[in-house]
Design an enzyme around this catalytic site. Structure first.
Site, PDB file in Angstrom:
ATOM      1  CB  SER A 247      -0.931  -0.072   1.208  1.00  0.00           C
ATOM      2  OG  SER A 247      -1.800   1.001   1.248  1.00  0.00           O
TER       3      SER A 247
ATOM      4  CG  ASP B 196      -3.412   3.812  -0.996  1.00  0.00           C
ATOM      5  OD1 ASP B 196      -4.034   3.585  -2.057  1.00  0.00           O
ATOM      6  OD2 ASP B 196      -3.405   3.012  -0.046  1.00  0.00           O
TER       7      ASP B 196
ATOM      8  CG  ASP C 254      -2.981  -0.655  -2.066  1.00  0.00           C
ATOM      9  OD1 ASP C 254      -3.139   0.500  -1.636  1.00  0.00           O
ATOM     10  OD2 ASP C 254      -3.399  -1.664  -1.462  1.00  0.00           O
TER      11      ASP C 254
ATOM     12  CG  ASP D 108      -6.556   0.304  -0.507  1.00  0.00           C
ATOM     13  OD1 ASP D 108      -5.740   1.232  -0.364  1.00  0.00           O
ATOM     14  OD2 ASP D 108      -6.551  -0.720   0.202  1.00  0.00           O
TER      15      ASP D 108
ATOM     16  CD  GLU E 158      -9.824   2.878   8.164  1.00  0.00           C
ATOM     17  OE1 GLU E 158      -9.641   2.343   9.253  1.00  0.00           O
ATOM     18  OE2 GLU E 158      -9.038   2.735   7.197  1.00  0.00           O
TER      19      GLU E 158
ATOM     20  CG  ASN F 289      -7.102   5.981   6.315  1.00  0.00           C
ATOM     21  OD1 ASN F 289      -8.063   5.665   5.619  1.00  0.00           O
ATOM     22  ND2 ASN F 289      -6.494   5.117   7.114  1.00  0.00           N
TER      23      ASN F 289
ATOM     24  NE  ARG G 299      -6.115   2.170  16.482  1.00  0.00           N
ATOM     25  CZ  ARG G 299      -5.289   2.065  15.440  1.00  0.00           C
ATOM     26  NH1 ARG G 299      -4.617   3.113  14.979  1.00  0.00           N
ATOM     27  NH2 ARG G 299      -5.120   0.907  14.842  1.00  0.00           N
TER      28      ARG G 299
ATOM     29  N   GLY H 224      -1.906  -1.184  14.442  1.00  0.00           N
ATOM     30  CA  GLY H 224      -1.997  -2.567  13.973  1.00  0.00           C
ATOM     31  C   GLY H 224      -0.944  -2.860  12.916  1.00  0.00           C
ATOM     32  CB  THR H 225       0.286  -1.225  10.128  1.00  0.00           C
ATOM     33  OG1 THR H 225       0.334   0.154  10.501  1.00  0.00           O
ATOM     34  CG2 THR H 225      -1.108  -1.557   9.663  1.00  0.00           C
TER      35      THR H 225
HETATM   36  C1  16G Z   1      -4.429  -0.795   7.601  1.00  0.00           C
HETATM   37  C2  16G Z   1      -5.904  -0.827   7.331  1.00  0.00           C
HETATM   38  C3  16G Z   1      -6.492   0.567   7.347  1.00  0.00           C
HETATM   39  C4  16G Z   1      -6.147   1.262   8.636  1.00  0.00           C
HETATM   40  C5  16G Z   1      -4.668   1.202   8.913  1.00  0.00           C
HETATM   41  C6  16G Z   1      -4.387   1.667  10.325  1.00  0.00           C
HETATM   42  C7  16G Z   1      -7.108  -2.323   5.831  1.00  0.00           C
HETATM   43  C8  16G Z   1      -7.225  -2.824   4.433  1.00  0.00           C
HETATM   44  N1  16G Z   1      -6.170  -1.414   6.014  1.00  0.00           N
HETATM   45  O1  16G Z   1      -3.740  -0.153   6.566  1.00  0.00           O
HETATM   46  O2  16G Z   1      -7.866   0.458   7.202  1.00  0.00           O
HETATM   47  O3  16G Z   1      -6.554   2.606   8.588  1.00  0.00           O
HETATM   48  O4  16G Z   1      -4.216  -0.131   8.822  1.00  0.00           O
HETATM   49  O5  16G Z   1      -3.049   1.515  10.638  1.00  0.00           O
HETATM   50  O6  16G Z   1      -7.810  -2.729   6.726  1.00  0.00           O
HETATM   51  P1  16G Z   1      -2.538   1.560  12.123  1.00  0.00           P
HETATM   52  O7  16G Z   1      -3.201   0.428  12.885  1.00  0.00           O
HETATM   53  O8  16G Z   1      -1.074   1.422  12.021  1.00  0.00           O
HETATM   54  O9  16G Z   1      -2.940   2.889  12.684  1.00  0.00           O
HETATM   55 MG    MG Z   2      -3.794   1.071   0.364  1.00  0.00          MG
END
Ligand code: 16G
Ligand code: MG
Length: 548
Positions: free
Chosen positions: A67, A281, A283, A285, A376, A378, A501, A504-505
């Site tokens: 992405s 972005d 990819d 989406d 979202e 974003n 929070r 998640g990434t």
């Molecule tokens: C991922 C999610 C996106 C979310 C982002 C938050 C999908 C396809 N993508 O890119 O929706 O806004 O994570 O990232 O679900 P974070 O948890 O690092 O804040």
């Molecule tokens: Mg993307």
């Protein structure tokens, strides 16, 4: 029950040794430095084949992308048959197989899955594959295909696609020949479907000035160029940031994430007052719009603004069509600007739900409405039409010519908006169609409400897993006592709102803050950032200087 071809697994697996790294299938699949991914992607091929067998041979999608991350990263996500994200209970299987330390462990885990989930290995397995423009993509697709070979899955490799195109194709393949048939399962089928619906929506209206579209030097560039001829003169659009030949440029100082986070136009893009700009972005989406005000100020029209525009338009058009049985609802996350939630609730009078971050949560919640708009902030999002809503729309003709026109628009809207997943191409057409129907400039669109100033701060912590949230991520329950301390600070700020929070990434905790003015917002964000960093010595490394 057919056996697993253990010999072939062993031989193929040797090609993809596992690095010493702890992998986790996160909000959007696995995502990290591309050089770490070979073994994960190979093993994900095995999981995809198992998932397909479990679903009686339904086609599973695989998208290789990272992405908006830098070019050196890559990732993989699996897509369920209707184009939705992989069912969440299977994320744990992906994680477990990715972390198996030996071939024996992989084989044991497959056996456990087969037994516990009652997977019939004699069933066929079918998979469809796409990848973005990252140079590492090709090799990763080969690793994935080797994984598929372990369970004799058949596959189609579509080469380079946007993420939403791969979701679309997956859904088309699995609905072909049913009453829910979604379209031709090719990129061409996708272009034809969207273009036809868009043309209905803008028919007979004056064209807007050209849109300037930043493609983040990613897959959106070649694919949107491929798409333009299908749109003909219905859309005029000038593409910028289309350099996919120099991978280092991917998402560099450009693209939806850059524009949203930096709250400024891509570097090198000269903006003129009141022209329309949009960014994808890497990819394609995610989509955000922006423009420059008369006084030179940059104005962002983000996912919240798109949701407001879409909800407003759909409510009006449903009314104009003389349909009163369809209700519209909007789904947001805690990141939605407080002013947007107020606008939706108090001006549009629509129900608004708040869910945790991540497309899968928003998508799921949106299916509860007749027409569920989800975005979202974003720029990820779409509009879902329930089967009942579609039935109503397609069985009504309208009793006056004006109603008939509205019904036709409503049908076209349901076709132009990708029902499988949030899609920047399709969302762009939605926005362009609404602005064209209304003959609105971006400034008129922006006048719906004024965003509260907001700020996002990252806090690097030793262990983000100790942060536990409830109430759609708006409240922390662990570490104990931290939420009370946050609340005590927020109370001191006019219109103050802040939440914390775990990402998640990335290995960080995120702080969001908004307040009445820019200086107050910044102070609130950095105070909370400092509080988190100091709390029980959670922070890692040097305390950032801007924390108060
Ligand atoms: C991922 C999610 C996106 C979310 C982002 C938050 C999908 C396809 N993508 O890119 O929706 O806004 O994570 O990232 O679900 P974070 O948890 O690092 O804040
Ligand atoms: Mg993307």
């Amino acid at each position: 029950m057919a056996a697993i071809n253990v010999e072939s697994l062993k031989v193929l697996s040797e090609k993809y040794p596992k690095p010493s790294y702890r992998f986790g299938y996160g909000t959007a699949g696995f995502r990290m430095k591309a050089e770490l991914l070979d073994s994960v992607v190979f093993r994900s091929g095995i999981v995809a084949a198992l998932r397909s067998k479990k679903l009686d041979g339904k086609v599973i999608g695989c998208m290789i992308t990272a992405s908006h991350n830098p070019a050196a990263d890559n990732g993989i996500k699996l897509v369920d048959p209707l184009g939705e994200m992989l069912e969440s209970s299977w994320e744990a299987h992906c994680t477990a197989i990715a972390n198996a330390e030996s071939n024996e462990e992989i084989i044991d885990y497959i056996h456990t899955m087969v037994n516990n989930l009652k997977i019939d290995l004699t069933k066929p397995a079918n998979v469809v594959i796409g990848r973005d423009t990252r140079p590492s993509g090709k090799g990763l697709v080969e690793a994935f295909i080797d994984g598929l070979k372990v369970l004799d899955a058949t596959y189609t490799d579509h080469g380079i696609l946007t993420t939403p195109q791969l979701h679309y194709i997956t859904r088309c393949l699995n609905t072909a020949g049913t009453p829910e048939a979604y379209g031709e399962p090719t990129a061409e089928g996708y272009y034809k479907k969207l273009a036809a619906a868009f043309k209905v929506l803008v028919e007979g209206k004056n064209k807007l000035s050209p849109l300037i579209l930043d493609c983040a030097n990613g897959v959106g560039a070649p694919k949107f160029k491929e798409f333009l001829p299908y749109l003909g003169d219905a859309l005029s659009c000038k593409i910028v940031n289309d350099d996919i030949d120099n991978p280092v440029n991917l998402n560099l100082n450009a693209g939806a994430d850059y524009v949203k986070v930096q709250q400024r136009a891509p570097v090198g893009l000269k903006t003129a007052p009141n022209e329309r700009y949009a960014s994808f972005d890497g990819d394609a989406d995610r989509l955000v719009y922006y423009y420059q005000d008369d006084d030179g100020t940059f104005r962002l029209l983000d996912g919240d603004k798109i949701a407001g525009l879409a909800a407003m338009f759909i409510i009006d058009i449903v009314k104009a069509a003389g349909i009163d049985s369809i209700s519209v609802g909007v789904v947001q996350t805690a990141y939605a600007n407080g002013a947007s939630t107020q606008y939706l609730r108090n001006t549009l009078n629509v129900p608004v739900s708040c869910v945790p971050t991540g497309v899968k949560y928003l998508h799921h919640e949106a299916t509860k409405y007749d027409v569920g708009v989800y975005f979202e902030a974003n720029g990820h999002g779409t509009v879902l039409f329930s089967p009942t809503a579609l039935k109503t729309i397609y069985s009504t003709e309208g009793s006056t010519p004006a109603q008939a026109v509205a019904v036709r628009s409503l049908r076209a809207l349901s076709e132009v908006i990708n029902q499988a997943v949030g899609d920047a191409f399709s969302d762009l057409l939605l926005v362009e169609a609404i602005l064209t129907q209304r003959q609105w400039t971006p400034k008129v669109w922006d006048q719906a409400y004024t965003d509260l100033p907001n700020r996002l701060v990252k806090v690097v912590v030793k262990d983000r897993s100790i942060f536990k949230t409830v109430d759609a991520e708006r409240k922390l329950v662990e570490p104990a006592g931290l939420q009370d301390a946050i609340d005590a600070i927020v109370l001191k700020f006019r219109d103050g709102r802040s939440f914390v929070r775990p990402s998640g990434t990335e290995d960080v905790v995120r702080v969001y803050a908004e307040a009445a003015t820019r200086p107050e917002t910044d102070e609130l964000a950095f105070r909370i950032g400092g509080l988190v960093f100091d709390y029980n010595s959670c922070g890692s490394g040097t305390r950032p200087r801007e924390f108060i």
